[in-house]
Design a protein around this motif. Structure first.
Motif, short mmCIF file in Angstrom:
data_model
loop_
_atom_site.label_atom_id
_atom_site.label_comp_id
_atom_site.label_asym_id
_atom_site.label_seq_id
_atom_site.Cartn_x
_atom_site.Cartn_y
_atom_site.Cartn_z
N LEU A 55 11.03 -61.32 -5.96
CA LEU A 55 11.53 -62.86 -6.21
C LEU A 55 11.99 -64.09 -6.95
CD1 LEU A 55 10.52 -62.84 -2.01
CD2 LEU A 55 12.81 -61.76 -3.04
N PRO A 56 11.01 -63.11 -7.55
CA PRO A 56 10.69 -64.35 -8.60
C PRO A 56 12.29 -65.34 -9.45
CG PRO A 56 8.59 -64.10 -8.50
CD PRO A 56 9.52 -63.48 -7.35
N ARG A 57 11.80 -62.95 -10.09
CA ARG A 57 13.19 -63.07 -11.22
C ARG A 57 14.40 -62.20 -10.31
NH1 ARG A 57 13.44 -56.75 -14.01
NH2 ARG A 57 15.32 -57.23 -15.14
N ILE A 58 14.74 -62.55 -8.49
CA ILE A 58 15.88 -62.70 -7.97
C ILE A 58 16.03 -64.52 -8.82
CG2 ILE A 58 17.10 -63.08 -5.55
CD1 ILE A 58 15.62 -60.19 -4.83
N ILE A 59 15.66 -65.10 -7.59
CA ILE A 59 15.82 -66.96 -7.81
C ILE A 59 15.74 -67.53 -9.36
CG2 ILE A 59 15.16 -69.08 -7.37
CD1 ILE A 59 12.75 -67.56 -5.36
N VAL A 60 15.49 -66.58 -10.17
CA VAL A 60 15.82 -67.34 -11.89
C VAL A 60 16.87 -66.43 -12.40
CG1 VAL A 60 14.81 -66.77 -14.03
CG2 VAL A 60 13.16 -67.43 -12.23
N ALA A 61 17.51 -65.01 -11.70
CA ALA A 61 18.39 -64.66 -12.16
C ALA A 61 19.68 -65.76 -11.60
CB ALA A 61 18.86 -63.77 -11.40
N VAL A 62 19.44 -66.27 -10.36
CA VAL A 62 20.83 -66.82 -8.82
C VAL A 62 21.01 -68.28 -10.16
CG1 VAL A 62 21.08 -67.55 -7.30
CG2 VAL A 62 20.68 -65.80 -7.80
N MET A 63 19.42 -68.89 -10.57
CA MET A 63 19.50 -70.77 -10.82
C MET A 63 20.24 -70.20 -12.12
SD MET A 63 18.78 -72.58 -8.30
CE MET A 63 18.21 -73.96 -9.41
N ALA A 64 19.92 -69.25 -12.94
CA ALA A 64 20.28 -68.96 -14.40
C ALA A 64 21.53 -69.04 -14.30
CB ALA A 64 19.25 -67.93 -15.00
N SER A 180 12.59 -59.64 -16.62
CA SER A 180 11.97 -59.11 -15.89
C SER A 180 10.25 -59.95 -15.93
CB SER A 180 11.71 -57.96 -16.52
OG SER A 180 10.84 -57.79 -18.44
N MET A 181 9.68 -59.58 -15.44
CA MET A 181 8.28 -60.28 -15.72
C MET A 181 8.43 -61.97 -15.10
SD MET A 181 6.68 -57.46 -15.48
CE MET A 181 4.88 -58.40 -15.71
N LYS A 182 8.98 -62.42 -13.82
CA LYS A 182 9.10 -63.55 -13.87
C LYS A 182 8.24 -63.67 -13.29
CE LYS A 182 11.75 -64.74 -17.25
NZ LYS A 182 11.79 -65.07 -18.65
N LYS A 183 7.93 -65.42 -13.18
CA LYS A 183 6.70 -65.48 -12.23
C LYS A 183 7.24 -66.60 -11.43
CE LYS A 183 3.19 -63.68 -15.19
NZ LYS A 183 1.87 -63.88 -15.61
N TRP A 184 6.29 -67.07 -10.74
CA TRP A 184 6.62 -68.34 -9.30
C TRP A 184 7.34 -69.67 -9.90
CZ3 TRP A 184 9.47 -67.72 -5.23
CH2 TRP A 184 9.66 -67.01 -4.49
N VAL A 185 5.89 -69.74 -11.39
CA VAL A 185 6.04 -71.21 -12.39
C VAL A 185 7.24 -70.99 -13.01
CG1 VAL A 185 5.10 -69.33 -13.81
CG2 VAL A 185 4.47 -71.69 -14.23
N ASP A 186 7.67 -69.90 -13.17
CA ASP A 186 9.00 -69.71 -13.70
C ASP A 186 9.85 -70.07 -12.94
OD1 ASP A 186 8.45 -68.86 -16.17
OD2 ASP A 186 8.16 -67.23 -15.09
N VAL A 187 10.00 -70.31 -11.32
CA VAL A 187 11.03 -70.55 -10.25
C VAL A 187 10.82 -71.85 -10.01
CG1 VAL A 187 10.92 -70.24 -7.74
CG2 VAL A 187 11.18 -68.31 -9.35
N GLU A 188 9.16 -72.36 -10.22
CA GLU A 188 9.55 -74.18 -10.36
C GLU A 188 9.81 -74.93 -11.30
OE1 GLU A 188 4.91 -76.92 -9.94
OE2 GLU A 188 4.90 -74.85 -10.11
N ILE A 246 14.17 -70.57 -19.44
CA ILE A 246 13.45 -69.56 -18.56
C ILE A 246 14.01 -68.36 -18.66
CG2 ILE A 246 12.97 -69.23 -15.95
CD1 ILE A 246 11.51 -71.64 -17.35
N ALA A 247 15.92 -68.01 -18.61
CA ALA A 247 15.71 -66.01 -18.74
C ALA A 247 16.58 -66.38 -19.65
CB ALA A 247 17.19 -67.02 -18.03
N GLY A 281 25.58 -67.30 -9.70
CA GLY A 281 24.36 -66.85 -10.01
C GLY A 281 24.87 -65.57 -8.91
N LEU A 282 25.64 -65.30 -8.80
CA LEU A 282 26.04 -64.13 -8.39
C LEU A 282 25.88 -63.02 -9.25
CD1 LEU A 282 27.12 -61.80 -6.52
CD2 LEU A 282 29.36 -62.47 -5.98
#
Length: 327
Positions: A55-64, A180-188, A246-247, A281-282
């Motif tokens: 999930l963190p990876r997905i959110i980071v990808a969409v936001m980036a 890969s290996m993104k964490k919730w701190v990256d999402v924040e 981040i990305a 994001g898509l």
């Protein structure tokens, strides 16, 4: 319903669908009912793994992807140049270099890495502006200068990494172009800074529309062109720097998405900016999902997939611009 409305609904549905597919697919597979119930109760160990890693990876990808796409829209409005993209003209590589140096020296300031990236992106942006300006910003000249600036910062970044230090190699993982290996701190971090940038971008849509006019016409209407260009450039650099911090450096999203979005929703930035954010994001999430599933368990970085797609598109746009300007 208008074409704009249908396009918006289709992109939202596709984005939600790809997010669900990406969450359920991979080395650890879960079905939809298991994913929903596990996230709700928090008692399913498999879903907890998905929650902590996927999930963190997905959110980071969409936001980036959203940040890079909107940065492209803003840069193209400011420069009146269809070829402007943070990854192509060196803003992303400048952001990556300064953030890498800063986090190497001050690893405890990870949450502030987008700020250091912003400084690097701003330096690169000023260099491109300064070296490209010659009685105006010609599209071909700007892209050539941008490629040169990109090469300079990329080379400096690679030189910094080849010092042989394990610490540098480890820290560089946060600025490489992999999700890969993104964490919730990256999402924040990316939601905080990227969210601020996207909200600010929505508030300047009317300024972007004014910049599509001739400068003389806009000034005669009482519009402060210089102030608008400066502020919009700052927002674009903030978005690109945050995504890069981040990305990693991912080119061509800010080039591809705005052109496709204009075809679907037109050139009014009131529609173009939010639609580009969704499409960006898509696109990045789709590229990342393909990269980690098509050759599983091996992964292809999303940046490589975007380069394969975006390279030919850039050639097409350069040839089109070349014909337009009569060269």
């Amino acid at each position: 319903m208008s074409k704009k409305g249908w396009s918006l609904i289709v992109v939202i549905v596709l984005l939600v669908g790809v997010m669900l597919y990406s969450a359920m697919t991979g080395s650890l597979k879960v079905d939809l009912s298991q994913l929903v119930s596990g996230l709700w109760t928090g008692t399913d160990d498999q879903v907890n793994v998905v929650k902590d890693l996927r999930l963190p990876r997905i959110i980071v990808a969409v936001m980036a992807g959203a940040a890079l796409a909107v940065a492209g829209v803003l840069l193209q409005a400011v420069m009146k140049n269809p070829l402007a993209d943070a990854g192509v003209i060196g803003i992303s590589s400048g952001a990556a270099l300064i953030s890498l140096i800063a986090v190497t020296v001050f690893p405890m300031l990870y949450f502030w890495m987008p700020f250091f990236s912003f400084i690097g992106g701003a330096i690169a942006c000023l260099m491109v502006y300064g070296f490209s300006w010659k009685s105006g910003l010609h599209p071909i000249r700007l892209i050539l200068i941008g490629v040169a600036v990109n090469a300079i910062f990329s080379g400096l970044g690679q030189s910094f990494n080849y010092r042989g230090s394990y610490a540098v190699t480890s820290i560089n993982q946060v600025t490489t172009s992999t999700l890969s290996m993104k964490k919730w701190v990256d999402v924040e971090v990316i939601v905080t800074y990227g969210g601020i940038g996207l909200i600010m971008a929505m508030f300047v849509f009317s300024w972007c529309n004014f910049l599509s006019l001739q400068d003389k016409t806009a000034k005669n209407l009482g519009f402060n062109v210089t102030r608008a260009r400066l502020l919009i450039s700052v927002i674009a650099v903030l978005l690109a720097a945050t995504a890069t911090a981040i990305a990693g450096v991912i080119a061509f999203i800010g080039l591809l998405v705005p052109h496709c979005a204009r075809y679907l929703v037109g050139s009014d930035h009131k529609w173009l900016i939010p639609f580009s954010a969704l499409c960006g994001g898509l696109l990045l999430l789709l590229a990342d999902t393909l990269g980690r599933t098509v050759l599983a368990p091996n992964e292809i970085p999303a940046s490589i997939i975007m380069a394969v797609i975006g390279g030919p598109f850039l050639i097409f746009l350069i040839r089109k611009a070349d014909r337009t300007y009569g060269h």
